[in-house]
Design a protein around this motif. Structure first.
Motif, PDB file in Angstrom:
ATOM      1  N   VAL A  14      15.446  29.343 -13.330  1.00  0.00           N
ATOM      2  CA  VAL A  14      16.129  30.285 -12.437  1.00  0.00           C
ATOM      3  C   VAL A  14      17.531  30.537 -12.972  1.00  0.00           C
ATOM      4  O   VAL A  14      18.305  29.609 -13.201  1.00  0.00           O
ATOM      5  CB  VAL A  14      16.212  29.726 -11.000  1.00  0.00           C
ATOM      6  N   ARG A  15      17.881  31.798 -13.157  1.00  0.00           N
ATOM      7  CA  ARG A  15      19.186  32.138 -13.707  1.00  0.00           C
ATOM      8  C   ARG A  15      20.271  32.246 -12.640  1.00  0.00           C
ATOM      9  O   ARG A  15      21.450  32.121 -12.938  1.00  0.00           O
ATOM     10  CB  ARG A  15      19.099  33.462 -14.463  1.00  0.00           C
ATOM     11  N   GLY A  16      19.890  32.518 -11.411  1.00  0.00           N
ATOM     12  CA  GLY A  16      20.873  32.670 -10.352  1.00  0.00           C
ATOM     13  C   GLY A  16      21.526  31.345  -9.990  1.00  0.00           C
ATOM     14  O   GLY A  16      21.103  30.269 -10.414  1.00  0.00           O
ATOM     15  N   ARG A  17      22.573  31.406  -9.199  1.00  0.00           N
ATOM     16  CA  ARG A  17      23.262  30.215  -8.747  1.00  0.00           C
ATOM     17  C   ARG A  17      23.411  30.260  -7.231  1.00  0.00           C
ATOM     18  O   ARG A  17      23.376  31.318  -6.618  1.00  0.00           O
ATOM     19  CB  ARG A  17      24.651  30.095  -9.387  1.00  0.00           C
ATOM     20  N   VAL A  18      23.572  29.090  -6.652  1.00  0.00           N
ATOM     21  CA  VAL A  18      23.762  29.000  -5.207  1.00  0.00           C
ATOM     22  C   VAL A  18      25.167  29.441  -4.863  1.00  0.00           C
ATOM     23  O   VAL A  18      26.150  28.888  -5.364  1.00  0.00           O
ATOM     24  CB  VAL A  18      23.509  27.557  -4.718  1.00  0.00           C
ATOM     25  N   ALA A  19      25.278  30.447  -4.004  1.00  0.00           N
ATOM     26  CA  ALA A  19      26.596  30.948  -3.623  1.00  0.00           C
ATOM     27  C   ALA A  19      27.085  30.336  -2.326  1.00  0.00           C
ATOM     28  O   ALA A  19      28.288  30.140  -2.133  1.00  0.00           O
ATOM     29  CB  ALA A  19      26.558  32.477  -3.484  1.00  0.00           C
ATOM     30  N   PRO A  41      36.184  23.820  -5.982  1.00  0.00           N
ATOM     31  CA  PRO A  41      36.636  25.180  -5.656  1.00  0.00           C
ATOM     32  C   PRO A  41      35.821  26.260  -6.353  1.00  0.00           C
ATOM     33  O   PRO A  41      35.778  27.407  -5.901  1.00  0.00           O
ATOM     34  CB  PRO A  41      38.104  25.185  -6.117  1.00  0.00           C
ATOM     35  N   ASN A  42      35.162  25.895  -7.455  1.00  0.00           N
ATOM     36  CA  ASN A  42      34.323  26.855  -8.175  1.00  0.00           C
ATOM     37  C   ASN A  42      32.847  26.733  -7.793  1.00  0.00           C
ATOM     38  O   ASN A  42      32.002  27.427  -8.354  1.00  0.00           O
ATOM     39  CB  ASN A  42      34.471  26.651  -9.685  1.00  0.00           C
ATOM     40  N   GLY A  43      32.570  25.842  -6.866  1.00  0.00           N
ATOM     41  CA  GLY A  43      31.189  25.632  -6.451  1.00  0.00           C
ATOM     42  C   GLY A  43      30.796  26.573  -5.335  1.00  0.00           C
ATOM     43  O   GLY A  43      31.525  27.505  -4.985  1.00  0.00           O
ATOM     44  N   PRO A  44      29.634  26.322  -4.724  1.00  0.00           N
ATOM     45  CA  PRO A  44      29.167  27.197  -3.647  1.00  0.00           C
ATOM     46  C   PRO A  44      30.067  27.104  -2.417  1.00  0.00           C
ATOM     47  O   PRO A  44      30.688  26.076  -2.155  1.00  0.00           O
ATOM     48  CB  PRO A  44      27.763  26.666  -3.343  1.00  0.00           C
ATOM     49  N   GLU A  45      30.143  28.182  -1.669  1.00  0.00           N
ATOM     50  CA  GLU A  45      30.900  28.198  -0.425  1.00  0.00           C
ATOM     51  C   GLU A  45      30.145  27.381   0.624  1.00  0.00           C
ATOM     52  O   GLU A  45      28.939  27.540   0.797  1.00  0.00           O
ATOM     53  CB  GLU A  45      31.075  29.639   0.054  1.00  0.00           C
ATOM     54  N   LEU A  46      30.876  26.509   1.322  1.00  0.00           N
ATOM     55  CA  LEU A  46      30.250  25.603   2.271  1.00  0.00           C
ATOM     56  C   LEU A  46      30.462  26.085   3.702  1.00  0.00           C
ATOM     57  O   LEU A  46      31.586  26.384   4.104  1.00  0.00           O
ATOM     58  CB  LEU A  46      30.831  24.188   2.126  1.00  0.00           C
ATOM     59  N   GLY A  96      20.702  32.727  -3.208  1.00  0.00           N
ATOM     60  CA  GLY A  96      22.064  33.068  -2.811  1.00  0.00           C
ATOM     61  C   GLY A  96      22.571  32.156  -1.716  1.00  0.00           C
ATOM     62  O   GLY A  96      23.697  31.675  -1.743  1.00  0.00           O
ATOM     63  N   VAL A  97      21.712  31.879  -0.723  1.00  0.00           N
ATOM     64  CA  VAL A  97      22.067  30.999   0.388  1.00  0.00           C
ATOM     65  C   VAL A  97      20.983  29.949   0.528  1.00  0.00           C
ATOM     66  O   VAL A  97      19.794  30.276   0.551  1.00  0.00           O
ATOM     67  CB  VAL A  97      22.202  31.775   1.718  1.00  0.00           C
ATOM     68  N   VAL A  98      21.368  28.684   0.613  1.00  0.00           N
ATOM     69  CA  VAL A  98      20.410  27.612   0.846  1.00  0.00           C
ATOM     70  C   VAL A  98      20.878  26.796   2.038  1.00  0.00           C
ATOM     71  O   VAL A  98      22.066  26.737   2.345  1.00  0.00           O
ATOM     72  CB  VAL A  98      20.249  26.687  -0.388  1.00  0.00           C
ATOM     73  N   VAL A  99      19.924  26.175   2.706  1.00  0.00           N
ATOM     74  CA  VAL A  99      20.219  25.364   3.888  1.00  0.00           C
ATOM     75  C   VAL A  99      19.888  23.916   3.575  1.00  0.00           C
ATOM     76  O   VAL A  99      18.821  23.612   3.042  1.00  0.00           O
ATOM     77  CB  VAL A  99      19.399  25.843   5.103  1.00  0.00           C
ATOM     78  N   LEU A 100      20.816  23.033   3.918  1.00  0.00           N
ATOM     79  CA  LEU A 100      20.656  21.602   3.675  1.00  0.00           C
ATOM     80  C   LEU A 100      20.490  20.887   5.001  1.00  0.00           C
ATOM     81  O   LEU A 100      21.211  21.151   5.955  1.00  0.00           O
ATOM     82  CB  LEU A 100      21.905  21.060   2.960  1.00  0.00           C
ATOM     83  N   ASP A 101      19.510  19.978   5.060  1.00  0.00           N
ATOM     84  CA  ASP A 101      19.354  19.187   6.267  1.00  0.00           C
ATOM     85  C   ASP A 101      18.607  17.901   5.951  1.00  0.00           C
ATOM     86  O   ASP A 101      17.979  17.770   4.900  1.00  0.00           O
ATOM     87  CB  ASP A 101      18.619  19.966   7.361  1.00  0.00           C
ATOM     88  N   GLY A 102      18.715  16.962   6.902  1.00  0.00           N
ATOM     89  CA  GLY A 102      18.127  15.646   6.713  1.00  0.00           C
ATOM     90  C   GLY A 102      16.824  15.480   7.451  1.00  0.00           C
ATOM     91  O   GLY A 102      16.152  16.447   7.818  1.00  0.00           O
TER      92      GLY A 102
END
Length: 239
Positions: free
Chosen positions: A199-204, A222-227, A97-103
């Motif tokens: 995995v059937r779920g999607r990143v929200a 606009p239809n992608g995950p909330e940033l 549901g929630v993922v974190v992106l970092d470098g």
């Protein structure tokens, strides 16, 4: 192992017998998990460290063999990541549901916030300024000079996306010195990896720091995950 590592080997009896591919893969994965990445260091470990000698059954592949295996089977080794992710899915460990992106410097940011150090060897501090006699890396021409908070290093910009349960769902290495260009490619890679792993779920929602830019916001689906983007970071204001 779901990928045929033996497909590139000769079967005509010519040449020296090759090392078992499963052993070589296990050797690389184990070495990387300990932060041992240099093929010469891995070669020395196969002589000096008991755990490495157990994996190799007291065989001692030299650094040239290790480097060549890694180069020849880069794609197959990369696909092992998806197999591990699939096992995590079967174990119920992946909630996206929630993922974190970092470098690359994610560890330094986390230590500043929590005050706790992560396990593993801390990297050596780079030189604060490039030396006058500094040259491009002649053995790895694809690497680039990267600016860090403590100076410059010759290398790559590593990107990871993790779930709130600390399961890595996507990883990539780029030549970009700035993280902002990875804002959209990385969530796309997550979707690809999750689909392959079943995995059937999607990143929200995607949360990150250091990725905000006007161009990135304009290109957001606009239809992608909330940033959730930090408009500033500890180095410079957002643009």
């Amino acid at each position: 192992m779901g990928y045929n590592f033996k497909r590139k080997y000769r079967e005509d009896g010519w040449g020296r017998a090759a090392y078992e591919p499963r052993m070589m893969v296990a050797l690389l994965v184990y070495a990387y998990s300990l932060g041992v990445r240099s093929s010469r260091e891995i070669e020395r470990a196969c002589e000096d460290r008991v755990s490495f000698r157990v994996i190799t059954a007291n065989q001692r592949p030299d650094h040239t063999t290790i480097a060549r295996f890694r180069q020849e089977f880069t794609e197959e080794i990369g696909k092992l990541f998806t197999e591990v992710l699939h096992l995590c899915v079967r174990a119920g460990l992946v909630k996206v549901g929630v993922v974190v992106l970092d470098g690359t410097e994610a560890r330094e940011r986390e230590q500043e916030v929590t005050g706790k150090t992560r396990r593993g060897r801390k990297p050596k501090a780079p030189d604060p300024t490039p030396r006058r006699e500094a040259k491009a890396n002649l053995t790895d021409p694809e690497s680039r000079i990267m600016k860090t908070r403590t100076g410059y290093v010759q290398g790559y910009n590593a990107q990871v996306m993790v779930t709130k349960d600390q399961v890595i769902v996507a990883a990539e290495v780029t030549q970009d010195q700035n993280d902002v260009h990875q804002l959209h490619p990385m969530p796309g890679k997550v979707a690809e990896e999750l689909a392959t792993a079943g995995v059937r779920g999607r990143v929200a929602r995607v949360a990150d720091a250091g990725y905000q830019s006007e161009e990135g916001v304009r290109k957001a689906d606009p239809n992608g995950p909330e940033l959730f983007l930090a408009t500033t970071n500890d180095r410079q204001p957002g643009v």
